[in-house]
Design a protein around this motif. Sequence first.
Motif, PDB file in Angstrom:
ATOM      1  N   PRO A  36      25.517 -21.413  22.715  1.00  7.91           N
ATOM      2  CA  PRO A  36      24.557 -21.618  21.629  1.00  7.91           C
ATOM      3  C   PRO A  36      23.393 -20.635  21.700  1.00  7.91           C
ATOM      4  O   PRO A  36      22.781 -20.324  20.678  1.00  7.91           O
ATOM      5  CB  PRO A  36      24.065 -23.059  21.851  1.00  7.91           C
ATOM      6  N   VAL A  37      23.099 -20.157  22.895  1.00  8.94           N
ATOM      7  CA  VAL A  37      21.982 -19.215  23.041  1.00  8.94           C
ATOM      8  C   VAL A  37      22.329 -17.910  22.313  1.00  8.94           C
ATOM      9  O   VAL A  37      21.511 -17.333  21.585  1.00  8.94           O
ATOM     10  CB  VAL A  37      21.685 -18.951  24.537  1.00  8.94           C
ATOM     11  N   VAL A  38      23.561 -17.482  22.495  1.00  6.36           N
ATOM     12  CA  VAL A  38      24.027 -16.278  21.801  1.00  6.36           C
ATOM     13  C   VAL A  38      23.949 -16.491  20.290  1.00  6.36           C
ATOM     14  O   VAL A  38      23.497 -15.626  19.539  1.00  6.36           O
ATOM     15  CB  VAL A  38      25.488 -15.957  22.222  1.00  6.36           C
ATOM     16  N   GLN A  39      24.367 -17.665  19.863  1.00  9.98           N
ATOM     17  CA  GLN A  39      24.367 -17.933  18.421  1.00  9.98           C
ATOM     18  C   GLN A  39      22.942 -17.930  17.868  1.00  9.98           C
ATOM     19  O   GLN A  39      22.694 -17.414  16.784  1.00  9.98           O
ATOM     20  CB  GLN A  39      25.029 -19.285  18.117  1.00  9.98           C
ATOM     21  N   GLY A  40      22.023 -18.506  18.633  1.00  6.03           N
ATOM     22  CA  GLY A  40      20.625 -18.545  18.174  1.00  6.03           C
ATOM     23  C   GLY A  40      20.050 -17.150  18.071  1.00  6.03           C
ATOM     24  O   GLY A  40      19.372 -16.804  17.097  1.00  6.03           O
ATOM     25  N   LYS A  41      20.337 -16.347  19.063  1.00  9.54           N
ATOM     26  CA  LYS A  41      19.801 -14.981  19.027  1.00  9.54           C
ATOM     27  C   LYS A  41      20.432 -14.206  17.860  1.00  9.54           C
ATOM     28  O   LYS A  41      19.762 -13.436  17.163  1.00  9.54           O
ATOM     29  CB  LYS A  41      20.079 -14.283  20.354  1.00  9.54           C
ATOM     30  N   THR A  42      21.699 -14.431  17.640  1.00  9.27           N
ATOM     31  CA  THR A  42      22.375 -13.750  16.535  1.00  9.27           C
ATOM     32  C   THR A  42      21.763 -14.174  15.201  1.00  9.27           C
ATOM     33  O   THR A  42      21.472 -13.344  14.338  1.00  9.27           O
ATOM     34  CB  THR A  42      23.885 -14.113  16.558  1.00  9.27           C
ATOM     35  N   LYS A  43      21.544 -15.464  15.073  1.00  8.56           N
ATOM     36  CA  LYS A  43      20.950 -15.972  13.832  1.00  8.56           C
ATOM     37  C   LYS A  43      19.578 -15.328  13.614  1.00  8.56           C
ATOM     38  O   LYS A  43      19.232 -14.926  12.497  1.00  8.56           O
ATOM     39  CB  LYS A  43      20.793 -17.497  13.922  1.00  8.56           C
ATOM     40  N   ALA A  44      18.800 -15.245  14.694  1.00 12.14           N
ATOM     41  CA  ALA A  44      17.454 -14.681  14.567  1.00 12.14           C
ATOM     42  C   ALA A  44      17.532 -13.220  14.141  1.00 12.14           C
ATOM     43  O   ALA A  44      16.814 -12.782  13.245  1.00 12.14           O
ATOM     44  CB  ALA A  44      16.707 -14.816  15.889  1.00 12.14           C
ATOM     45  N   GLU A  45      18.432 -12.471  14.750  1.00  8.74           N
ATOM     46  CA  GLU A  45      18.517 -11.046  14.382  1.00  8.74           C
ATOM     47  C   GLU A  45      18.947 -10.913  12.927  1.00  8.74           C
ATOM     48  O   GLU A  45      18.467 -10.037  12.209  1.00  8.74           O
ATOM     49  CB  GLU A  45      19.475 -10.304  15.315  1.00  8.74           C
ATOM     50  N   GLN A  46      19.857 -11.765  12.508  1.00  6.06           N
ATOM     51  CA  GLN A  46      20.274 -11.736  11.104  1.00  6.06           C
ATOM     52  C   GLN A  46      19.073 -12.062  10.215  1.00  6.06           C
ATOM     53  O   GLN A  46      18.826 -11.411   9.206  1.00  6.06           O
ATOM     54  CB  GLN A  46      21.399 -12.745  10.857  1.00  6.06           C
ATOM     55  N   PHE A  47      18.327 -13.059  10.629  1.00  2.00           N
ATOM     56  CA  PHE A  47      17.172 -13.515   9.846  1.00  2.00           C
ATOM     57  C   PHE A  47      16.140 -12.393   9.700  1.00  2.00           C
ATOM     58  O   PHE A  47      15.651 -12.119   8.610  1.00  2.00           O
ATOM     59  CB  PHE A  47      16.566 -14.734  10.541  1.00  2.00           C
ATOM     60  N   TYR A  48      15.837 -11.734  10.813  1.00  2.00           N
ATOM     61  CA  TYR A  48      14.775 -10.726  10.767  1.00  2.00           C
ATOM     62  C   TYR A  48      15.188  -9.475   9.997  1.00  2.00           C
ATOM     63  O   TYR A  48      14.338  -8.753   9.504  1.00  2.00           O
ATOM     64  CB  TYR A  48      14.316 -10.345  12.180  1.00  2.00           C
TER      65      TYR A  48
ATOM     66  N   GLU B 204      24.333 -12.705   5.102  1.00  2.00           N
ATOM     67  CA  GLU B 204      25.766 -13.014   5.136  1.00  2.00           C
ATOM     68  C   GLU B 204      26.434 -12.616   6.440  1.00  2.00           C
ATOM     69  O   GLU B 204      27.661 -12.647   6.558  1.00  2.00           O
ATOM     70  CB  GLU B 204      26.463 -12.298   3.979  1.00  2.00           C
ATOM     71  N   GLY B 205      25.655 -12.177   7.396  1.00  6.43           N
ATOM     72  CA  GLY B 205      26.246 -11.794   8.685  1.00  6.43           C
ATOM     73  C   GLY B 205      27.027 -10.493   8.611  1.00  6.43           C
ATOM     74  O   GLY B 205      27.978 -10.297   9.351  1.00  6.43           O
ATOM     75  N   LYS B 206      26.598  -9.594   7.728  1.00 11.40           N
ATOM     76  CA  LYS B 206      27.333  -8.338   7.602  1.00 11.40           C
ATOM     77  C   LYS B 206      26.860  -7.295   8.601  1.00 11.40           C
ATOM     78  O   LYS B 206      27.557  -6.318   8.863  1.00 11.40           O
ATOM     79  CB  LYS B 206      27.187  -7.788   6.182  1.00 11.40           C
ATOM     80  N   ARG B 207      25.659  -7.471   9.114  1.00  9.86           N
ATOM     81  CA  ARG B 207      25.113  -6.435  10.014  1.00  9.86           C
ATOM     82  C   ARG B 207      25.047  -6.885  11.461  1.00  9.86           C
ATOM     83  O   ARG B 207      25.018  -6.069  12.374  1.00  9.86           O
ATOM     84  CB  ARG B 207      23.732  -6.029   9.516  1.00  9.86           C
ATOM     85  N   VAL B 208      24.929  -8.172  11.673  1.00  7.36           N
ATOM     86  CA  VAL B 208      24.799  -8.678  13.050  1.00  7.36           C
ATOM     87  C   VAL B 208      25.874  -9.734  13.279  1.00  7.36           C
ATOM     88  O   VAL B 208      26.085 -10.600  12.428  1.00  7.36           O
ATOM     89  CB  VAL B 208      23.410  -9.323  13.274  1.00  7.36           C
ATOM     90  N   MET B 209      26.542  -9.641  14.403  1.00  2.00           N
ATOM     91  CA  MET B 209      27.576 -10.649  14.680  1.00  2.00           C
ATOM     92  C   MET B 209      27.609 -10.995  16.167  1.00  2.00           C
ATOM     93  O   MET B 209      27.062 -10.272  17.001  1.00  2.00           O
ATOM     94  CB  MET B 209      28.956 -10.138  14.265  1.00  2.00           C
TER      95      MET B 209
ATOM     96  N   SER C  95      21.283 -23.546   8.373  1.00  2.00           N
ATOM     97  CA  SER C  95      20.214 -22.956   9.179  1.00  2.00           C
ATOM     98  C   SER C  95      20.693 -22.511  10.560  1.00  2.00           C
ATOM     99  O   SER C  95      19.892 -22.071  11.387  1.00  2.00           O
ATOM    100  CB  SER C  95      19.068 -23.951   9.343  1.00  2.00           C
ATOM    101  N   TYR C  96      21.966 -22.656  10.821  1.00  2.00           N
ATOM    102  CA  TYR C  96      22.473 -22.326  12.154  1.00  2.00           C
ATOM    103  C   TYR C  96      23.683 -21.379  12.112  1.00  2.00           C
ATOM    104  O   TYR C  96      24.102 -20.874  13.142  1.00  2.00           O
ATOM    105  CB  TYR C  96      22.862 -23.602  12.908  1.00  2.00           C
ATOM    106  N   THR C  97      24.237 -21.171  10.931  1.00  2.00           N
ATOM    107  CA  THR C  97      25.458 -20.367  10.886  1.00  2.00           C
ATOM    108  C   THR C  97      25.159 -18.905  11.249  1.00  2.00           C
ATOM    109  O   THR C  97      24.098 -18.381  10.901  1.00  2.00           O
ATOM    110  CB  THR C  97      26.128 -20.419   9.499  1.00  2.00           C
ATOM    111  N   THR C  98      26.084 -18.306  11.938  1.00  2.00           N
ATOM    112  CA  THR C  98      25.971 -16.866  12.196  1.00  2.00           C
ATOM    113  C   THR C  98      27.053 -16.141  11.395  1.00  2.00           C
ATOM    114  O   THR C  98      27.383 -15.013  11.684  1.00  2.00           O
ATOM    115  CB  THR C  98      26.107 -16.552  13.692  1.00  2.00           C
ATOM    116  N   HIS C  99      27.625 -16.845  10.454  1.00  6.94           N
ATOM    117  CA  HIS C  99      28.607 -16.266   9.534  1.00  6.94           C
ATOM    118  C   HIS C  99      29.847 -15.751  10.255  1.00  6.94           C
ATOM    119  O   HIS C  99      30.340 -14.675   9.956  1.00  6.94           O
ATOM    120  CB  HIS C  99      27.949 -15.181   8.681  1.00  6.94           C
TER     121      HIS C  99
END
Length: 1035
Positions: A395-407, A412-417, A444-448
């Motif tokens: 989940p830590v990886v997913q949270g960081k991924t979500k944050a990078e996508q957010f920022y 849609e998760g096209k740039r960060v996965m 609010s949690y999907t990393t696509h």
Amino acid sequence: MHRLRTTVARLRPLTAAQTAPGPSQPRLLPAEGGLRTFQPARRLNTSVAAEPFLNGTSSNYVEEMYYAWLENPRNVHKSWDIFFRNANAGAPPGAAYQSPPPLSGSSQGLASVQARVAAQPNVEKLVEDHLAVQSLIRAYQVRGHHIAKLDPLDISCVDFDDAPCTVGFQNVGEKYEPVYTVFTTGFYGLAESDLDKVFRLPTTTFIGGNESALPLREIIRRLEMAYCQHIGVEFMFINDVEQCQWIRQKFETPGIMQFGLEEKRTLLARMIRSTRFEEFLQRKWSSEKRFGLEGCESLIPALKTIIDMSSQSGVESVIMGMPHRGRLNVLANVIRKELDQIFCQFDSKLEAADEGSGDVKYHLGMYHKRMNRVSDRYITMSLMANPSHLEAVDPVVQGKTKAEQFYCGDTEGKRVMSILLHGDAAFAGQGIVYETFHLSDLPSYTTHGTIHVVVNNQIGFTTDPRMARSSPYPTDVARVVNAPIFHVNADDPEAVIYVCKVAAEWRNTFHKDVVVDLVCYRRNGHNEMDEPMFTQPLMYKQIKKQKGVLKKFADKVIAEGVITMQEYEEEVAQYDKICEEAYNRSKDEKILHIKHWLDSPWPGFFTLEGQPKTMSCPPTGISEEELSHIGNIAASVPVEDFTIHGGLSRILKGRANMVNQRVCDWALGEYMAFGSLLKDGIHVRLSGQDVERGTFSHRHHVLHDQNVDKRICVPMNHISPNQAPYTVCNSSLSEYGVLGFELGFAMASPNALVLWEAQFGDFNNTAQCIIDQFISSGQAKWVRQNGIVLLLPHGMEGMGPEHSSARPERFLQMCNDDPDVFPKLSEDFAVRQLYDCNWIVVNCSNPANYFHVLRRQILQPFRKPLIVFTPKSLLRHPEAKSSFDDMLPATHFRRIIPDDGPAAASPEKVKRVIFCSGKIYYELTRERKNRGMDDTVAVVRVEQLSPFPFDLVKAETDRYLNADLVWCQEEHKNQGYYHYVKPRIRTTINHTRPVWYAGRDPAAAPATGNKQTHLTELQRLLDTALDLEAFSGKL
Ligand SMILES: Cc1ncc(C[n+]2csc(CCOP(=O)(O)OP(=O)(O)O)c2C)c(N)n1
Ligand SMILES: [Mg+2]
């Protein structure tokens, strides 16, 4: 020993329900009286004379009608509905069909068609055969993976069913010769003589390529090629037809798995690197633990293929989490960490340059940006540092991924996965895997879409799969989110990279999770020092005989003429030389910089040397205008035509009154903190169970229109035009997963306030691993800071053993400040102390202090986790309110709140100083007043428990020199704060006075379940605290 079995698992006959297309299964609308299935037997045996419309040419049509009817009886004409209902109810042939009322009054035309069809000699057989072929195709699609040759050792890794199977078919042999056992069984009703008959292919298969019909022999051969070789595809449970078709097309299209010469060469080069890296480590450090990849060397080309493909489709950043197995290899050959930096970690004489404990080499993280040669684009790769606790990093990886996508606005998760790697035993065994999967599709949690890769070496330490899981595959957990699962024999590198390509394409197309299950083996013991023959003798006899995958693959490509033997040997020698040179360089390294292994750098936040830019924290107060402005937003509905609940109107009115009176309750104080940070461009994210409203219905950050479904309003996002966005999200009912996620989110940027709130504080214990392994010790192990905030409702309010205590004692026990050393005081003591500690633990007794501590979290020049014990009854306590005056500029967080009443005015008269923290303050002061002891007893609130405010406690003990000292708490003696504060107060006063205890007796449970006992206990502890004789003569 793991059961030695052949891979010839068998297929059981499918019922009509099983053969129904995936999409319709969960959506079946039961016809009146519940779901019925149309028995295939009927279709096979019904006499055409009795039901003449079931002729050969209509079988597809009938089938489609049937499936449509299964989905909803209204999808088909009434006559079909009646027919299927009757048939399902067991009507005998001929009785199920009722002709619809004639349109023209004449049934002559139909009668003559019936007569014609009945006259065809083999119509019945044609119907049966077509249906049988369709069932057969579907059987391969659903169950082909059962008999695919997935296991390089040829010992089954899958236990579908122990019961012997009487019908089924076998997969093709080495030369892809189909074995037509299906015909001898008779289940499908096909015979040897049918093999050369041509059958129309249904639209649900792609095996025909450009052909729409094929001889049965060829149909079977192609299905065997698609589903029963080295790839086993599990996908028919997916609910979406388009997705199923997409997968069928990727695996069934004839000749789809082709590789160019260059691709094969690249694959070989990657296999060489992967294999020779482990061999090099083994040669140089044969007795060091490294959790080598031997037996699954194709993991490296697998990951590289996923990354190449993703980079080609626009991904710029890949965040990875992985366990021990093959980690050094991934660092070297996927992330491309300098080899000398890896090798020097094996040098036991290397000194650590950074503060903290550091961590073993196979736990460290990494961050690296480089050019991807295949896509010619830059790509950033990070491998997250992780503890030994398997899967905790998911989940830590997913949270960081979500944050990078957010920022970066990547909605849609096209740039960060993210890519998550798993061991087979851990993937099946650890519940956090399930929790993480369930975050995958929440807004609010999907990393696509995450690509999961399982290193399925068919063993976990010394435990066989049959003892390690109850599911056939270790990957079955992924089925809950409809992720396709590609099992692949890892001894076939081409098959491996093919499924990885499809997995990357899948993610890029559907933005959903997908699993690649690399079925492999572990050549050595669990680590290089372990003897596997103790526990898996037969498996390991087999492994010893197993030719290495590189050798097998090299032989194959040399035979194919892709590369010559000489070229191959040169390639090997060249990589060995690279390793050797790096090894020589590594010997020059004298100092180990854990900093070089940072997985989440924060550019610009620290000085170039990685230090905080200052050692001071500005005042955390804000202006009167800002307070009123935010207060007014909190009290309003900032959109037009929005109807809120009447109860909420009253709450908002109450807030407006408070703003007029310049006071805040807890919820308003929080609003002020969040709102002011947002206004200054700091993103705020609050996540946890029911946080939008607040467990105690005090927060109401999301308003719901009472008339329009799903219409909401988040007033916090209406504070100022240029504000940062506010995210408040109700989470899934998970603590471990969600806290891990938020920790990962907080890791991505220092400029965000990320908070996780527990429903009740004690539920944090199901997230203990994130707390212990990451939050409390993460910086020490991995030199990375994190400013996550935990809000933990805490307080003894007669609600029983649970729902009472957030377990402050546990958090305090993990604080790293020394109880026995009075620290050196300096100008910047308060900030420096925060910098030196591993986390900050507070219990604020009023809204203003809560407001300040939240703002300090961002304004201080570094990041530390903050643990806040938050109130329940104090949320509405009339005295637990703060004036705007306590939040204005120049005000700040108060680590200690001294007594400011008569006791403080005449300290010499004070007989007792009671130190306390949290809600008990209000109970103590009420009791003190009732007893008329305001001038003899001082009550001092310790708001920041850790790091301990030695300086301010000293000021208090110095002020009341004649008083005895008491620590009062509402928690039991073995719990709460007592054991943390006592030695620290004693150190502060140089052991000159005792520190007495007033609180509940030691107990096993955190609180009583009996309200009366609760009240009695409370009264008793207040009596002790305020009885000036309570401790006399006790020393
Ligand atoms: C949560 C947790 N429990 C137990 C362990 C101890 N442990 C380390 S590796 C391992 C076996 C893991 O097996 P598997 O997931 O199949 O990975 P493999 O080592 O086979 O690659 C165990 C039990 C651990 N690290 N973490
Ligand atoms: Mg394993």
